[in-house]
Every structure is written in structure tokens, then in C-alpha cells.
Design a protein around this motif. Sequence first.
Motif, PDB file in Angstrom:
ATOM      1  N   GLY A 356      56.521   7.640  29.085  1.00 62.11           N
ATOM      2  CA  GLY A 356      57.138   6.441  29.667  1.00 62.11           C
ATOM      3  C   GLY A 356      57.091   5.938  30.901  1.00 62.11           C
ATOM      4  N   GLY A 357      56.506   4.947  31.313  1.00 63.76           N
ATOM      5  CA  GLY A 357      56.674   4.596  33.146  1.00 63.76           C
ATOM      6  C   GLY A 357      55.383   5.172  33.680  1.00 63.76           C
ATOM      7  N   GLY A 361      46.732   3.859  33.461  1.00 67.43           N
ATOM      8  CA  GLY A 361      46.153   2.638  34.731  1.00 67.43           C
ATOM      9  C   GLY A 361      46.652   3.317  36.213  1.00 67.43           C
ATOM     10  N   ASN A 362      47.944   3.994  36.133  1.00 69.71           N
ATOM     11  CA  ASN A 362      48.226   4.376  37.581  1.00 69.71           C
ATOM     12  C   ASN A 362      47.153   5.334  38.285  1.00 69.71           C
ATOM     13  OD1 ASN A 362      50.421   2.811  36.894  1.00 69.71           O
ATOM     14  ND2 ASN A 362      51.903   4.622  37.075  1.00 69.71           N
ATOM     15  N   SER A 374      50.899  12.750  31.045  1.00 70.05           N
ATOM     16  CA  SER A 374      50.774  12.686  29.819  1.00 70.05           C
ATOM     17  C   SER A 374      52.023  12.956  29.071  1.00 70.05           C
ATOM     18  CB  SER A 374      49.652  13.719  29.512  1.00 70.05           C
ATOM     19  OG  SER A 374      50.286  15.261  29.332  1.00 70.05           O
ATOM     20  N   THR A 375      52.000  12.870  27.766  1.00 79.65           N
ATOM     21  CA  THR A 375      53.118  13.258  26.607  1.00 79.65           C
ATOM     22  C   THR A 375      53.462  14.679  27.209  1.00 79.65           C
ATOM     23  OG1 THR A 375      52.150  11.806  24.959  1.00 79.65           O
ATOM     24  CG2 THR A 375      53.846  13.489  24.403  1.00 79.65           C
ATOM     25  N   ASN A 376      55.047  14.931  27.242  1.00 75.33           N
ATOM     26  CA  ASN A 376      55.212  16.243  27.695  1.00 75.33           C
ATOM     27  C   ASN A 376      55.144  17.278  26.469  1.00 75.33           C
ATOM     28  OD1 ASN A 376      57.761  15.435  30.229  1.00 75.33           O
ATOM     29  ND2 ASN A 376      55.607  15.032  30.074  1.00 75.33           N
ATOM     30  N   ASN A 377      54.962  18.577  26.822  1.00 70.37           N
ATOM     31  CA  ASN A 377      55.027  19.691  26.022  1.00 70.37           C
ATOM     32  C   ASN A 377      53.941  19.370  24.763  1.00 70.37           C
ATOM     33  OD1 ASN A 377      57.088  21.262  27.184  1.00 70.37           O
ATOM     34  ND2 ASN A 377      58.290  19.472  26.730  1.00 70.37           N
TER      35      ASN A 377
END
Length: 463
Positions: A356-357, A361-362, A374-377
Motif C-alpha cells: 500500500g502506498g 507506477g512509481n 511488492s507485496t511483502n513476504n
Amino acid sequence: MRRISTFFAALLLLAATVPGVSHAAAALSGRTHLFYYPWYGGSSTGYRHWQQGGHTPPDDVGANFYPVLGPYDSGDFTGAVEQHMRWIEQSGAGVIVYSWWGQGSYEDGLAAGVLEAAARHGIRVAWHLEPYSGRTAASTVSDIGYIQSRYGSSPAYYREGGRGAFYVFESLRITDWTPLDQVRSSAIVLAQTTDTSKVAHFGGMYTYDAIAGATAPGWREAGAYCEANGLVWAPSVGPGYVDDRAVPGNTTPTLGRDNGATYDREWQNAISSSADWVSVTSFNEWHEGSIIEPARSSPPSGAYETFAGAYGTSGAASETAYLDRTRYWAAQLGGPPPASVNLAQGRPVTASGSQGGYPAGNAVDGNASSYWESTNNAFPQTFTVDLGAAASRLVLKLPPSWGARTQTIAVNGGSPAGYVFDPANGNTVTIPVSGTDHSVRLTFSGNTGWPAGQLSEVEAYAS
């Protein structure tokens, strides 16, 4: 006139050796020409042209889109014009077609400054001869001689096979163009028409009309005629058309951009008609809403449109969407995109997951401080960017202030490898790629600094 293409490689080699011309010129498309308008003025001129349609700049201008630069002055050579040339270089176009309104006109007075700015970026300048009051075939010949004498020594002066290029807007206003025979050896003069009975004494044809480009009436026939008669065929394409704010109450049809589909369709029409050159309407004709120059994603009021949605972009990334797409089509037409241009910036991206956040695109927004995570773990995680053109070199970045870490990454389905991001080297990693893929897929399977894939910028270059 296919023999133009035989000159192309030699001209690009020459451009790379001319004093004052950027070496990036060798990678710009000399067959892609952008109509360029130098008629704007800042506050000291009463906002020349920006007030069209009864508007009161700076926040209220006579256009349906609002420039990223605001209501700029076309004589601001180190500011607005310099930025224009950087953007044009980003677009991959090698030539601008300068709107010129006669000897001693406002636009004539700015031409030398624009030529100097263009030369710094390896961009060349052709000429759009506009229908000033009293224009005749004879005065047009005089104008061509004047332009050749006054500006022909500039390294930015465009020549094809030793001849300058001159587009004559509304050429059908004059019925007898016999005087053009006097400049046949030094100038390629293009008529604005697809009517092959109206091109005697001309060296080529173009269309200008961005609305007509959507259906391309007569384009294949015009292209075939030019091929058979040794003429230049330069059909004009545009991203859309809307002039409601500049011409209140007008009845001219509006051509929607359709998130970029209109521009793509017109380019396809041009290339399929065997174009020698493709002329783009326009870089900056703001009144008609045909611009590819960046438009502000957050304009001063809701009265303006934006480029949001173009090629899947939003926010700041959408502002340059049409520059980036022009680069793609210029490469399709002929000549690779500029080696100095980041092919990934602002392009469509997808990721298997994002924290999140920190969206995908960043990593293509041109800001090294923002980043994708990316999604953690949850390894493996993927990040994909559609470049729209082939790249041979990737540059991956993390924020410069971050500590060192090694990320395990596979590129385009290859074997995973550990890449060390070290603040001593700017947290930057360079990876060679095949040079044929038009997209890049990165698969992350490890990170010694955080349990996720991380990127602040993905950059891609043609060489």
C-alpha cells in the motif's frame, strides 16, 4: 519517393559530424516532422495568442488543454523553447516544421533563437509557409530565397538530398504555382492536398488536417502517385482535435483522443499509405487541441481536459504520453529512438503485487525518491513495463539514501542473478538485454534488505 530513404542513413551520419549538432541526432527520426508554432507571447505581450476566444490568461487560456509550462512566451529561448527541444528529442522526432508568417513577422523574428535551441539537441528545422495577407506564388519563391539566405547556414537547417523542406499551408488558394520551378533545385515544396491534379510544380504533398487522418481519404492514391512521380508523400497525423474554447460557437467537428487510439489509428493509416515522411499535427497548436506537447494533469480549473487515460497512464505520467507514443511510431517509421531517451518513463506497468502506498507506477515516474514495493513476504514477485520499442540496456535504481542490498532478479524469463545495489554507486544497477524485446519483465525472488521486490526507477535505453 522511395529514394528519400536511400539518403536517410547518409544524412544521419552527416548530422552526427556537423559542428553544433548533438550526437543524439543520429538516433532521431528525420522522417518524423512535428508542426511547431512560435506565435505565443507572455505577459509582456498581453499573452499573445493565449487570449484567443476572449480569454484572460494566465489561468484562463484559449485552449481546451492547459500547458505544463503555463501560457509561455515563444521567445523564451532558454526556458520554454529549450524545454520544447528536450521534449521533442524525447519524442524521437528529428524535424520540426516552423510556422512562418512572412518576412519581418513576429515568427520570423524568433526563428534564429529557435534554430539555435534546436541545434543544441540535434533537431532540424523545416518551414511551414503560412497564408499571410498578399501571399502569391512569386512571393513564396522570394520567401524561400529569404529563408535560405537568412537561416540556411544554421546547423539545424533541415535538408533532404541538399534541399530544404517547405510545406505550403492552404496551397489551393493559389491556382498557378509555375514560379516554384525557380527553386526546384534547392527546395522541396509540398502542397497541402491529396488532389493529384493540384500539385504541378510542387515537390510533394501533405495533408495537415488531423481530423481527416482518422479516415485517410485518398491517402493510398496520393502515396502511389507520389511514388510514381518522384514526389514526397508526407501525410499528417494527430492525436485529436477540439477548438471549442478558442473558437466559441464554432461548428468544426471534434475528434476525440480515445485514450490514444485515435493517434495510433492515424499513424497506422500514414505508414500503410507508404509515407516518405509523417508530419504530426501538432507539437503545440494549443487552440485546436491537437497538441502532443505535455498538458497539465492538474489544470487551474475543471474547464480543461487532460491526457489522463492515454495509453493507460494517469497523473504526471500522462502529461508526456503522446511524446512517448510518438517515439514508438517514429521508430516504426524508420530510424531507432534516441539513445539518450529513457524508453520506460511514463510507460504502462503492471506488477504481481504492491505494498500500500508504493504502486508500480512509481518506478517509471522519473522521480528517484518514490518507489515501488511488492507485496511483502510473498516471493516471487513480478514487475513488467511495456516499452513500446526495443531496448538493449536496463538501469535499475533504488533511492540514493538507502543502505546496500542485493536483490535476486530474473530478466525476461532468464536465470535469476544477484544484483548489488550500493549507495556508493548511487544504488544503481545496469543490465544488458537482448535489444529485441519491446517489454521488460523482472521477477524478484530475494532481497537482503527487505522481504519484497523494490525499485525506485526502471530505465531502458536503445543503446
